[in-house]
Design a protein around this motif. Structure first.
Motif, short mmCIF file in Angstrom:
data_model
loop_
_atom_site.label_atom_id
_atom_site.label_comp_id
_atom_site.label_asym_id
_atom_site.label_seq_id
_atom_site.Cartn_x
_atom_site.Cartn_y
_atom_site.Cartn_z
N LEU A 145 0.83 -1.20 0.00
CA LEU A 145 0.00 0.00 0.00
C LEU A 145 0.87 1.26 0.00
CD1 LEU A 145 -2.87 1.19 0.18
CD2 LEU A 145 -2.60 1.21 2.67
N ALA A 146 1.93 1.23 0.82
CA ALA A 146 2.82 2.40 0.89
C ALA A 146 3.45 2.66 -0.47
CB ALA A 146 3.88 2.18 1.96
N GLN A 147 3.86 1.60 -1.16
CA GLN A 147 4.42 1.78 -2.50
C GLN A 147 3.37 2.31 -3.46
OE1 GLN A 147 6.59 -1.64 -4.04
NE2 GLN A 147 7.03 -2.29 -1.94
N TYR A 148 2.19 1.75 -3.34
CA TYR A 148 1.10 2.13 -4.24
C TYR A 148 0.79 3.63 -4.13
CZ TYR A 148 -3.61 2.43 -6.19
OH TYR A 148 -4.70 2.79 -6.92
N GLN A 149 0.66 4.11 -2.89
CA GLN A 149 0.29 5.51 -2.71
C GLN A 149 1.51 6.42 -2.71
OE1 GLN A 149 -1.92 5.20 0.95
NE2 GLN A 149 -0.12 5.23 2.26
N GLY A 150 2.72 5.83 -2.68
CA GLY A 150 3.94 6.62 -2.80
C GLY A 150 4.46 7.19 -1.50
N PHE A 151 3.92 6.75 -0.40
CA PHE A 151 4.44 7.20 0.89
C PHE A 151 3.96 6.28 2.01
CE2 PHE A 151 0.36 9.24 0.26
CZ PHE A 151 -0.29 9.07 1.48
N ALA A 152 4.69 6.28 3.11
CA ALA A 152 4.24 5.61 4.33
C ALA A 152 3.86 6.70 5.32
CB ALA A 152 5.33 4.73 4.90
N ASP A 153 2.70 6.53 5.94
CA ASP A 153 2.21 7.56 6.84
C ASP A 153 1.91 6.92 8.19
OD1 ASP A 153 0.64 10.49 6.58
OD2 ASP A 153 -0.05 9.14 8.18
N VAL A 154 2.20 7.65 9.26
CA VAL A 154 2.04 7.07 10.58
C VAL A 154 0.56 6.78 10.88
CG1 VAL A 154 1.80 9.18 11.94
CG2 VAL A 154 2.98 7.18 12.92
N ASN A 155 -0.34 7.41 10.15
CA ASN A 155 -1.77 7.18 10.38
C ASN A 155 -2.41 6.23 9.37
OD1 ASN A 155 -2.24 8.72 12.71
ND2 ASN A 155 -2.05 10.58 11.48
N MET A 156 -1.59 5.65 8.50
CA MET A 156 -2.20 4.87 7.42
C MET A 156 -2.93 3.61 7.90
SD MET A 156 1.22 3.44 5.54
CE MET A 156 0.66 2.10 4.50
N GLY A 157 -2.63 3.17 9.12
CA GLY A 157 -3.28 1.96 9.62
C GLY A 157 -4.51 2.24 10.46
N ARG A 158 -4.81 3.50 10.67
CA ARG A 158 -5.92 3.80 11.57
C ARG A 158 -7.24 3.24 11.02
NH1 ARG A 158 -6.01 9.42 14.29
NH2 ARG A 158 -4.43 8.31 15.48
N GLY A 159 -7.89 2.44 11.83
CA GLY A 159 -9.17 1.86 11.39
C GLY A 159 -9.02 0.68 10.46
N ALA A 160 -7.80 0.20 10.30
CA ALA A 160 -7.56 -0.93 9.38
C ALA A 160 -8.40 -2.14 9.76
CB ALA A 160 -6.08 -1.28 9.36
N ILE A 161 -8.48 -2.41 11.07
CA ILE A 161 -9.22 -3.61 11.50
C ILE A 161 -10.66 -3.56 11.04
CG2 ILE A 161 -9.73 -2.57 13.79
CD1 ILE A 161 -9.17 -6.29 13.21
N VAL A 162 -11.23 -2.34 11.03
CA VAL A 162 -12.64 -2.21 10.62
C VAL A 162 -12.78 -2.50 9.13
CG1 VAL A 162 -14.63 -0.68 10.55
CG2 VAL A 162 -13.03 -0.55 12.44
N ILE A 163 -11.83 -2.00 8.34
CA ILE A 163 -11.87 -2.29 6.90
C ILE A 163 -11.68 -3.78 6.67
CG2 ILE A 163 -10.72 -1.85 4.68
CD1 ILE A 163 -10.00 0.93 5.77
#
Lengths: 305, 259
Positions: A206-224
């Motif tokens: 995902l980080a490669q796909y969007q072109g960056f890694a963000d400290v908030n990128m996992g927020r709410g991942a479990i719900v998705i």
């Protein structure tokens, strides 16, 4: 609603769905197979990307970076597993603790910054947003499909082995598993490690796909992840009985989730800011449906005799 | 040979709910013994079986089985010596897994589980044979999920799983209590056949005095965490329910009712 804009956005939604689908497969392993809701993933969904991007920008090979991302995810799972089994902390709480700790760790990995970009021009990325409408082998949809198929194949094989069977037995009936000589604690830790390794892989892509890694990128991942698992189950439980097909159902569930989100966004009825609220509500309703069904619409048993 | 020496077990120690479940228990089973265990509620029957199985450790005392000291061995490690069938038919099997998968799990009891295939075609043949012996038609439903089976079928399957790999000791914890009388008799008949065929050392807890008398070569009664009655040999063979009631002045409702 702008139909052209909608159609243009669909390939991106599919690619995102496929990448998040890998993550949802990780959630499936803990939530469905092990019967152990694991909230670590909100942290791991950033850890994988952070490790991968930082290593690549430091000059490491992409495959080495990917492998290290997976290992980092597995270590996070190991920590949750130790919290849960060795320290006796309830699974949900153990996951929340690791997730919280991972926030600090993710920041450290990212060098104290909230995000770290990686340019597709300078690095040979596996997947990138830029190629999403190209009909080439670099298209992230194509690459993600390969990853999904390989992952499902590996997991299908693994859950058919003696060790994999002991994992399934533990999730189904831990008393029985122990009576058959299975070390249920070990197996739970192993399951958490595998799951978080898969999630970290998804995060790295995902980080490669969007072109960056963000400290908030996992927020709410479990719900998705849960949304994808549940959509997959609701839509395909009647036809997909084989384990590999069930995993495929999860992946398709994630794609459907992102397509729906994309369509909803295009109608401009809601704004991006409200997405998480909408997601939470939708997942809550989907989780409630089986409960309501059982409670109010159970088939009447004919009295005999 | 099972040797339980001077075992004590107290639950909720130091609270108002403190309960001394096992109070200086001594029990020796010889190889090949089929022992039935009776006693009122709270007598310590199930606790004894759980202590042997390692669900929890004893406060004091030792438990040996053949050459092994089980006292402090974790539950999953001593599983290789023990076959267990629980009272609740749901507890002994994995409902979401197939019949053959459950058997394959049991076939590897106490063995290292690696990355080999979870079940082989040779095994399937063995399972089919064994299932056919139960005479419940399960051999034609090997891939069916165990959750679809009735309580009696599940108990019979659990029994088969517990004995698939010959255990040093078979623990039956009221394994027919949740079944209707007809099914209970059938499961007990299967139990007897398997125990006699493999000459298994067996400890069977029951609430049914008729069963306790009819089955096994030795009968023990527990009360307040100790063995208070121990009958074997000729005396056991000639035992009548009435004898038990009169001799030991049993006043437990449930035991009378189940007669």
């Amino acid at each position: 609603m702008n139909i052209t804009a909608l159609i243009n956005s669909l390939p991106g939604a599919v690619a995102q769905g496929l990448i998040w689908g890998l993550m949802a497969i990780g959630v499936y392993i803990t939530y469905k197979v092990l019967d152990l809701p694991d909230l670590t993933v909100d942290g791991t969904m950033c850890t994988g990307g952070a490790v991968c991007i930082v290593m690549m920008t430091s000059g490491y090979n992409i495959w080495v970076s990917l492998l290290c991302a997976v290992i980092a995810g597995m270590l996070a799972g190991l920590v949750t597993g130790i919290f849960h089994t060795f320290m006796g902390i309830p699974a949900i709480l153990a996951g929340i603790l690791t997730q919280l700790a991972l926030y600090s760790i993710n920041l450290r990995v990212l060098g104290g910054k909230a995000n770290q970009a990686i340019s597709v021009d300078k690095y040979n990325l596996l997947v990138s947003l830029r190629n999403v409408r190209k009909a080439t082998i670099e298209n992230p949809i194509f690459v993600s499909i390969i990853f999904t198929i390989v992952l499902i194949a590996i997991l299908y094989w693994f859950f058919g082995t003696e060790l994999g069977c002991s994992l399934r037995a533990t999730g189904c009936n831990a008393d029985m598993a122990r009576a058959q000589g299975i070390n249920t604690n070990f197996v739970k830790v192993l399951g958490l490690m595998i799951s978080n390794g898969v999630v970290a892989l998804s995060s790295a892509l995902l980080a490669q796909y969007q072109g960056f890694a963000d400290v908030n990128m996992g927020r709410g991942a479990i719900v998705i992840g849960l949304a994808a698992v549940i959509i997959g189950q609701v839509l395909f439980s009647k036809i997909f009985r084989n384990f590999a097909l069930k995993l495929l159902g999860v992946s398709i569930g994630a794609i459907i989730y992102y397509l729906v989100i994309q369509i909803v966004l295009q109608t401009q009825l809601i704004q991006t800011d409200d997405l998480k609220l909408l997601t939470a509500l939708v997942v809550a309703i989907f989780l409630a449906v089986p409960f309501w069904k059982a409670k109010h619409f159970s088939k009447k048993v004919r009295k005999e005799g | 040979m099972l040797e339980i020496k001077n075992v004590y077990k107290t639950f909720n120690a130091g609270t108002v709910n403190e309960k001394r479940a096992i109070n200086g228990l001594n029990l020796t089973l010889n190889n090949g013994d089929f022992v039935t265990v009776i006693g009122g509620n709270g007598a310590g029957k199930s606790t004894t079986l759980n202590l042997i199985a390692g669900v929890f450790p004893p406060d004091e005392g030792t438990i040996h089985l053949d050459a092994y000291n089980l006292t402090n061995l974790p539950e999953h490690k001593r599983a290789r010596f023990l076959g267990r069938v629980f009272q609740d038919p749901m507890r002994g099997t994995a409902a979401n897994m197939g019949i053959e998968e459950n058997l394959a799990l049991a076939y590897r009891r106490g063995e290292h589980r690696g990355l080999k295939s979870g079940i082989s075609s040779e095994e399937r043949k063995l399972y089919r044979e064994r299932l056919a012996m139960l005479d419940l038609g399960l051999e034609d439903r090997m891939t069916s999920k165990v959750g679809l089976l009735s309580g009696g079928q599940r108990q019979a399957l659990t029994l088969l799983m517990a004995t698939l790999k010959k255990p040093n000791l078979l623990l039956l914890d009221e394994h027919t209590a949740a079944l209707d009388p007809k099914t209970a008799d059938k499961v007990l008949k299967i139990t007897k056949e398997i125990v006699e065929r493999d000459n298994l050392t067996t400890l069977m807890v029951t609430h049914n005095m008729r069963h306790a008398i009819e089955y096994g070569n030795r009968l023990i009664m527990m009360h307040n965490g100790q063995v208070v009655v121990d009958i074997s040999g000729e005396e056991k063979k000639n035992l009548q329910v009435q004898d038990l009631l009169e001799k030991f002045n049993i006043d437990n409702d449930r035991m009378l009712l189940s007669e």
